[in-house]
Scaffold this active site. Structure first.
Site, mmCIF file in Angstrom:
data_model
loop_
_atom_site.group_PDB
_atom_site.id
_atom_site.type_symbol
_atom_site.label_atom_id
_atom_site.label_comp_id
_atom_site.label_asym_id
_atom_site.label_seq_id
_atom_site.Cartn_x
_atom_site.Cartn_y
_atom_site.Cartn_z
ATOM 1 N N HIS A 277 0.871 -1.174 0.000
ATOM 2 C CA HIS A 277 0.000 0.000 0.000
ATOM 3 C C HIS A 277 0.915 1.233 0.000
ATOM 4 O O HIS A 277 2.020 1.181 0.536
ATOM 5 C CB HIS A 277 -0.829 -0.052 1.287
ATOM 6 N N ASP B 239 3.002 -4.638 8.082
ATOM 7 C CA ASP B 239 1.808 -3.819 7.899
ATOM 8 C C ASP B 239 0.603 -4.755 8.036
ATOM 9 O O ASP B 239 0.296 -5.521 7.114
ATOM 10 C CB ASP B 239 1.855 -3.154 6.511
HETATM 11 N N1 PMP Z 1 -1.808 -0.771 4.560
HETATM 12 C C1 PMP Z 1 -2.777 -1.515 4.018
HETATM 13 C C2 PMP Z 1 -2.466 -2.899 3.546
HETATM 14 C C3 PMP Z 1 -4.067 -1.010 3.915
HETATM 15 O O1 PMP Z 1 -5.037 -1.748 3.359
HETATM 16 C C4 PMP Z 1 -4.338 0.299 4.378
HETATM 17 C C5 PMP Z 1 -5.722 0.898 4.236
HETATM 18 N N2 PMP Z 1 -6.353 0.676 3.012
HETATM 19 C C6 PMP Z 1 -3.290 1.030 4.954
HETATM 20 C C7 PMP Z 1 -2.047 0.467 5.028
HETATM 21 C C8 PMP Z 1 -3.510 2.402 5.480
HETATM 22 O O2 PMP Z 1 -4.385 2.352 6.573
HETATM 23 P P1 PMP Z 1 -5.014 3.684 7.190
HETATM 24 O O3 PMP Z 1 -5.620 4.432 6.040
HETATM 25 O O4 PMP Z 1 -6.025 3.193 8.162
HETATM 26 O O5 PMP Z 1 -3.901 4.438 7.835
#
Ligand code: PMP
Length: 419
Positions: A136, A213
């Site tokens: 991500h 993560d």
């Molecule tokens: N890592 C992954 C794998 C995610 O799916 C997400 C959210 N889609 C995030 C990080 C970021 O999370 P947040 O927006 O809650 O900070």
């Protein structure tokens, strides 16, 4: 009001009334575009059960006050509930101490904490940080910023067409310059479950730190940070039935002790003078300013709710829904699945013929069906597949077979209208 999470004994899978569980979520009773809502965007954020919604109102109606500051009763009650929540989360992920559990705004904030604090202390020119091709943006950009500042190198573990890490390439990329491996536990775009335990073992053999993560893993799998032996683990509360703006950064105490503060301000200090400031003990050293008090307290409520169903029951249920959806989509012509790893969870990403995912998303929305379309904050991954994005149906335990029927109708209608 706060029970120990260890007292919760999960029911057996066969005794669970999933229909009744679905009724816990008031939003699922609403209509969208004159159709009953089908919510299949759980990887973006989960819906909240009534008990979580009530807990937010209860906090503000009953004991709202700032924490760790006042001698008055409300402040003490708030502080007790806030710290009890930290303990619930410690037990939930099986951290060895509450000092290792830091409240953050979410996974993004947790990873930035790590990159700014640990990165600034430990990363030097020429060092290497390793991520994977399916990360991500939250687990890419903070490392790019750090590497640029430190003149360090960002290395990327490649994946195969199925969306699995290529193990031999991972081993080949490791070097004596590798400082940290930061990989996603479950991919939000593909659903791939990565072999994080094996990655951690390989890394630790070479004295490399590992951050996981866990944004997509914590809502679906039982996480045990001691069993994994990861150095750091991040996740978000809002993806696991908790409030938005909540998240956790876990770190082994010995590393957190060595890391400098991320942000400065109230709460994170012991003494302040214009000449010198001394920092507070863990976990407060990393929690500058007034925290998301209600969010933290209610996150514990959400966790107890998930535990009352049982994480293994939740993942069995979601695997069934993913299996049914995949099987039924396979029966249609022109479906291309993006992400077909052997170990997968909760996500079905796909494309149909030459239909743009955005167009299909619009038609599905007109039918009351919420799916995510686009790059899912994984643009490099979409580049790997040479696609603009996917249609992603992501499941939670409160979804049901009717949601799948409706999705199939929606996909068929989109094909008729757009092909
Ligand atoms: N890592 C992954 C794998 C995610 O799916 C997400 C959210 N889609 C995030 C990080 C970021 O999370 P947040 O927006 O809650 O900070």
């Amino acid at each position: 009001m706060v029970n120990s999470t260890k007292e919760i004994i999960s029911p057996s899978y066969t005794s669970i009334d999933w229909k009744k569980i679905r009724e816990d979520f008031p939003i699922l009773k609403r209509e969208v575009n004159n159709q009953p809502l089908v919510y299949l965007d759980n990887a973006a954020t989960s819906q909240k059960p009534q008990l979580v919604i009530n807990a937010i109102a209860h906090y503000y109606s009953y004991y709202n006050a700032n924490v760790h500051r006042g001698v008055h009763t409300l402040s003490q009650e708030g502080t007790n509930a806030f710290e009890a929540s930290r303990n619930t989360i410690k037990e939930f992920i099986n951290a060895s101490k509450t000092e290792e559990v830091i409240f953050t705004k979410g996974t993004t904030n947790s990873i930035n904490l790590l990159a700014y604090s640990w990165g600034r202390k430990f990363v030097k020119e020429g060092d290497e940080i390793m991520i994977s091709a399916m990360e991500h943006h939250s687990n890419i950009v903070p490392w790019q910023i750090l590497c640029e500042e430190k003149k360090a190198l960002l290395k990327v573990i490649p994946i195969n067409e199925k969306g699995e890490l290529i193990w031999e390439e991972f081993l080949r990329l490791l070097s004596d310059k590798t400082k940290l491996i930061s990989v996603v536990h479950i991919s939000n775009a593909l659903g791939t479950i990565n072999p994080v335990k094996a990655i951690i073992e390989e890394a630790h053999r070479r004295n490399i730190w590992v951050h996981i993560d866990g944004a997509q893993a914590a809502p679906h799998l039982q996480i045990d940070v001691q069993e994994l032996d990861c150095d750091f683990y991040s996740f978000s509360g809002h993806k696991m039935c908790g409030p938005t703006g909540t998240g956790i950064f876990y770190g082994k105490e010995k590393w957190l002790e060595e890391m400098p503060p991320f942000e400065g301000g109230g709460e994170m200090i012991k003494t302040v003078s214009f000449e010198k400031t001394t920092y507070n003990d863990l976990p407060f050293k990393f929690e500058a300013g007034t925290p998301h008090i209600e969010g933290a307290i209610v996150l514990a409520e959400a966790i107890r709710y998930l535990q009352s169903i049982g994480l293994s029951n939740i993942s069995t249920r979601e695997n069934e829904l993913v299996h049914q959806t995949t099987t039924r989509l396979k029966e249609m012509d022109g479906i291309r699945f993006i992400g077909t790893a052997i170990h997968k969870s909760s996500v079905v990403s796909f494309l149909v013929n030459n239909i743009h995912p955005y167009d299909m998303g619009m038609i599905l929305d007109k039918m009351g069906i919420a799916v995510r379309t686009g790059h899912h904050c994984t643009q490099p991954l979409m580049d790997f597949y040479r696609i603009p994005g996917t249609v992603r149906a992501s499941f939670s335990f409160y979804n049901n077979e009717n949601d799948i029927d409706r999705l199939m109708e929606g996909v068929k209608k989109s094909i008729q209208m757009l092909s």
